[in-house]
Design a protein around this motif. Structure first.
Motif, short mmCIF file in Angstrom:
data_model
loop_
_atom_site.label_atom_id
_atom_site.label_comp_id
_atom_site.label_asym_id
_atom_site.label_seq_id
_atom_site.Cartn_x
_atom_site.Cartn_y
_atom_site.Cartn_z
N THR A 53 0.81 -1.23 0.00
CA THR A 53 0.00 0.00 0.00
C THR A 53 0.84 1.27 0.00
N LYS A 54 2.18 1.11 0.08
CA LYS A 54 3.11 2.19 -0.26
C LYS A 54 4.37 1.47 -0.75
N ARG A 55 5.28 2.23 -1.33
CA ARG A 55 6.53 1.60 -1.75
C ARG A 55 7.42 1.38 -0.53
N VAL A 56 7.83 0.14 -0.31
CA VAL A 56 8.81 -0.15 0.74
C VAL A 56 10.13 -0.46 0.04
N HIS A 57 11.17 0.24 0.47
CA HIS A 57 12.44 0.14 -0.23
C HIS A 57 13.15 -1.14 0.20
N PHE A 58 12.87 -2.24 -0.54
CA PHE A 58 13.42 -3.56 -0.19
C PHE A 58 14.94 -3.53 -0.09
N LYS A 59 15.57 -2.78 -1.00
CA LYS A 59 17.03 -2.73 -1.03
C LYS A 59 17.60 -2.25 0.31
N SER A 60 17.01 -1.17 0.86
CA SER A 60 17.50 -0.64 2.15
C SER A 60 17.30 -1.67 3.26
N ALA A 61 16.13 -2.32 3.26
CA ALA A 61 15.84 -3.30 4.31
C ALA A 61 16.81 -4.49 4.21
N ARG A 84 20.61 5.59 4.31
CA ARG A 84 20.82 6.70 5.25
C ARG A 84 19.98 6.58 6.52
N ILE A 85 19.27 5.47 6.69
CA ILE A 85 18.25 5.40 7.76
C ILE A 85 18.81 5.48 9.18
N TRP A 86 20.11 5.23 9.37
CA TRP A 86 20.67 5.29 10.72
C TRP A 86 21.48 6.57 10.98
N ASN A 87 21.56 7.45 9.98
CA ASN A 87 22.47 8.62 10.10
C ASN A 87 22.24 9.46 11.34
N ALA A 148 23.35 3.74 20.89
CA ALA A 148 22.72 4.97 20.39
C ALA A 148 21.21 4.89 20.55
N LEU A 149 20.67 3.68 20.41
CA LEU A 149 19.24 3.43 20.60
C LEU A 149 19.10 1.99 21.08
N PRO A 150 18.48 1.79 22.24
CA PRO A 150 18.31 0.41 22.71
C PRO A 150 17.47 -0.39 21.72
N ALA A 179 7.33 0.08 18.43
CA ALA A 179 7.10 -0.09 16.99
C ALA A 179 6.53 1.17 16.36
N ASP A 180 7.33 1.80 15.53
CA ASP A 180 6.94 2.95 14.72
C ASP A 180 6.19 2.37 13.51
N MET A 181 4.87 2.35 13.61
CA MET A 181 4.07 1.63 12.61
C MET A 181 4.29 2.14 11.20
N PHE A 182 4.45 3.47 11.04
CA PHE A 182 4.51 3.95 9.66
C PHE A 182 5.88 3.76 9.02
N LEU A 183 6.97 4.06 9.74
CA LEU A 183 8.29 3.98 9.11
C LEU A 183 9.04 2.67 9.41
N GLY A 184 9.08 2.28 10.67
CA GLY A 184 9.94 1.15 11.03
C GLY A 184 9.34 -0.21 10.70
N ILE A 219 1.68 5.22 16.27
CA ILE A 219 1.76 6.07 15.08
C ILE A 219 2.10 7.48 15.57
N TYR A 220 3.19 8.03 15.09
CA TYR A 220 3.55 9.41 15.47
C TYR A 220 2.48 10.37 14.96
N THR A 221 2.25 11.43 15.76
CA THR A 221 1.18 12.37 15.40
C THR A 221 1.43 13.00 14.03
N PRO A 272 8.42 12.35 8.16
CA PRO A 272 9.63 12.67 8.92
C PRO A 272 9.87 11.62 9.99
N VAL A 273 11.14 11.27 10.22
CA VAL A 273 11.45 10.28 11.26
C VAL A 273 11.66 11.02 12.58
N ALA A 274 11.09 10.47 13.66
CA ALA A 274 11.24 11.07 14.99
C ALA A 274 12.57 10.62 15.59
N1 LIG Z 1 11.37 6.98 15.20
C1 LIG Z 1 12.08 5.98 14.68
N2 LIG Z 1 11.47 5.10 13.86
C2 LIG Z 1 12.17 4.08 13.31
O1 LIG Z 1 11.56 3.28 12.56
C3 LIG Z 1 13.56 3.93 13.63
C4 LIG Z 1 14.15 4.87 14.49
N3 LIG Z 1 13.39 5.88 15.00
N4 LIG Z 1 15.47 4.80 14.81
C5 LIG Z 1 16.29 3.71 14.36
C6 LIG Z 1 15.81 3.07 13.13
C7 LIG Z 1 16.02 3.79 11.84
N5 LIG Z 1 14.87 3.34 11.07
C8 LIG Z 1 14.34 4.00 9.99
C9 LIG Z 1 14.67 5.32 9.76
C10 LIG Z 1 14.17 5.99 8.67
C11 LIG Z 1 13.30 5.33 7.80
C12 LIG Z 1 12.78 6.06 6.59
O2 LIG Z 1 12.93 7.25 6.47
N6 LIG Z 1 12.19 5.39 5.63
C13 LIG Z 1 11.68 5.97 4.41
C14 LIG Z 1 12.71 5.91 3.29
C15 LIG Z 1 13.61 4.72 3.31
C16 LIG Z 1 14.52 4.55 2.10
O3 LIG Z 1 14.12 4.85 0.98
O4 LIG Z 1 15.64 4.05 2.28
C17 LIG Z 1 10.42 5.19 4.00
O5 LIG Z 1 9.62 5.76 3.25
O6 LIG Z 1 10.25 4.05 4.43
C18 LIG Z 1 12.95 4.00 8.03
C19 LIG Z 1 13.48 3.35 9.12
C20 LIG Z 1 14.11 2.38 11.82
N7 LIG Z 1 14.36 2.89 13.13
#
Ligand SMILES: Nc1nc(=O)c2c([nH]1)NC[C@@H]1CN(c3ccc(C(=O)N[C@@H](CCC(=O)O)C(=O)O)cc3)CN21
Ligand SMILES: O=c1ccn([C@H]2C[C@H](O)[C@@H](COP(=O)(O)O)O2)c(=O)[nH]1
Length: 275
Positions: A53-61, A84-87, A148-150, A179-184, A219-221, A272-274
């Motif tokens: 339901t959105k593009r998940v970047h398999f390569k990064s994962a 760049r996800i851990w920068n 840096a993050l437990p 669990a960051d439902m939208f990004l992680g 889910i972050y606000t 935006p990532v929190a």
């Molecule tokens: N708040 C938070 N959420 C996370 O999911 C998370 C953290 N912090 N800290 C450590 C790692 C880093 N992670 C991340 C960080 C950024 C994205 C992100 O921006 N994803 C975008 C683009 C990814 C890409 O194209 O490589 C996305 O649309 O999924 C995902 C996971 C997962 N973890």
């Protein structure tokens, strides 16, 4: 497969959190809608659960998973490959401290030696499939302060279900404390599903299920609009994952060894990532 028969446990959970989440203040100061204690599962024997339901970047994962398996704790290796996800969490030398990879491959033992939990679990899965102790823990209370993050995906267990006419089915259950439902979470589902399939390939088992268990599921606000947009989309059938070769061991996989077939997906939704 018709649209009606597609399993959408991730999307169902996203809707659950939107509906039932309590507004909560969190470490990052962003605010979340949060529920506690949820479980979803995917059948790896039928498909590869890359959210459609959105593009998940398999390569990064996939690269993040290989980086964990390398036992690495420095973001340079990821950055060299465009990930760049851990920068935001790294220090000026790129270091994150004793995070996932270090705990997986070289957990410091009390006697001064280190424990390769991944190799041990591969050994126990091969030698003693019926064991109930196929566990890897990234949650090391003695080193939390140095990370840096437990660990969020904190511990996982494998299970072999015997089959009458087959080698047995390998399943994995992950406990994710936060669990960051939208990004992680879409990344985490893809990574552990891929790891389970790699282990099944190495050990000669069939893939079973990936079971995801979440603690604080939120889910972050500032992701609410994105989550609603995503939920308005109609899911596609999942892709398949194929291996182009069988590497000599679990630590020798390269990105080019994975082939994601027929990944139909909706467009990227940025958020935006929190930190
Ligand atoms: N708040 C938070 N959420 C996370 O999911 C998370 C953290 N912090 N800290 C450590 C790692 C880093 N992670 C991340 C960080 C950024 C994205 C992100 O921006 N994803 C975008 C683009 C990814 C890409 O194209 O490589 C996305 O649309 O999924 C995902 C996971 C997962 N973890
Ligand atoms: O693989 C990951 C890594 C991190 N997260 C999320 C979960 C939380 O939103 C933050 C971590 O913050 P804490 O205050 O340490 O709980 O990162 C994820 O979902 N998946």
């Amino acid at each position: 497969m018709t649209a009606q028969s597609i399993d959408t446990p991730y999307e169902d959970l996203l809707a659950d959190v939107l509906e039932n989440g309590t507004l909560t203040t969190d470490r990052t100061g962003t605010g979340t809608y949060s529920v506690f204690g949820r479980q979803i599962r995917y059948n790896l024997a039928e498909y590869f659960p890359l959210v459609t339901t959105k593009r998940v970047h398999f390569k990064s994962a996939a690269l993040e998973l290989i980086w964990f398996l390398n036992g690495d704790s420095n973001v340079k290796w990821l950055q060299e490959r465009g990930v760049r996800i851990w920068n935001e969490w790294a220090d000026e030398d790129g270091e994150l401290g004793p995070v996932y990879g270090v705990q997986w491959r070289s957990w410091p033992a009390p006697n001064g030696e280190s424990i390769d939990q991944i190799s041990q679990v591969m050994e126990s899965l091969a030698q003693n499939p019926g064991s109930r102790r196929h566990i890897v823990s990234a949650w090391n209370p003695g080193q939390i302060d140095e990370m840096a993050l437990p660990a969020c995906h904190a511990m996982f267990q494998f299970h072999v279900q015997p089959e009458e006419d087959g080698p047995g089915k390998l399943s994995c259950q992950l406990y994710q404390r936060s669990a960051d439902m939208f990004l992680g979470v879409p990344f985490n589902i893809a990574e552990y599903s891929l790891l389970t399939m790699m282990m099944a390939q190495q050990l000669g088992y069939n893939p079973g299920e990936f079971v995801w268990t979440g603690g604080d599921v939120h889910i972050y606000t500032n992701h609410v609009d994105q989550a609603r947009e995503q939920l308005a989309r109609k899911p596609y059938p999942y892709p398949q994952l194929r291996f182009r070769r069988k590497p000599k061991d679990l630590f020798s996989y390269e990105l080019e060894d994975f082939e994601v077939i027929d990944y139909q997906h909706h467009p990227t939704i940025s958020a935006p990532v929190a930190v």
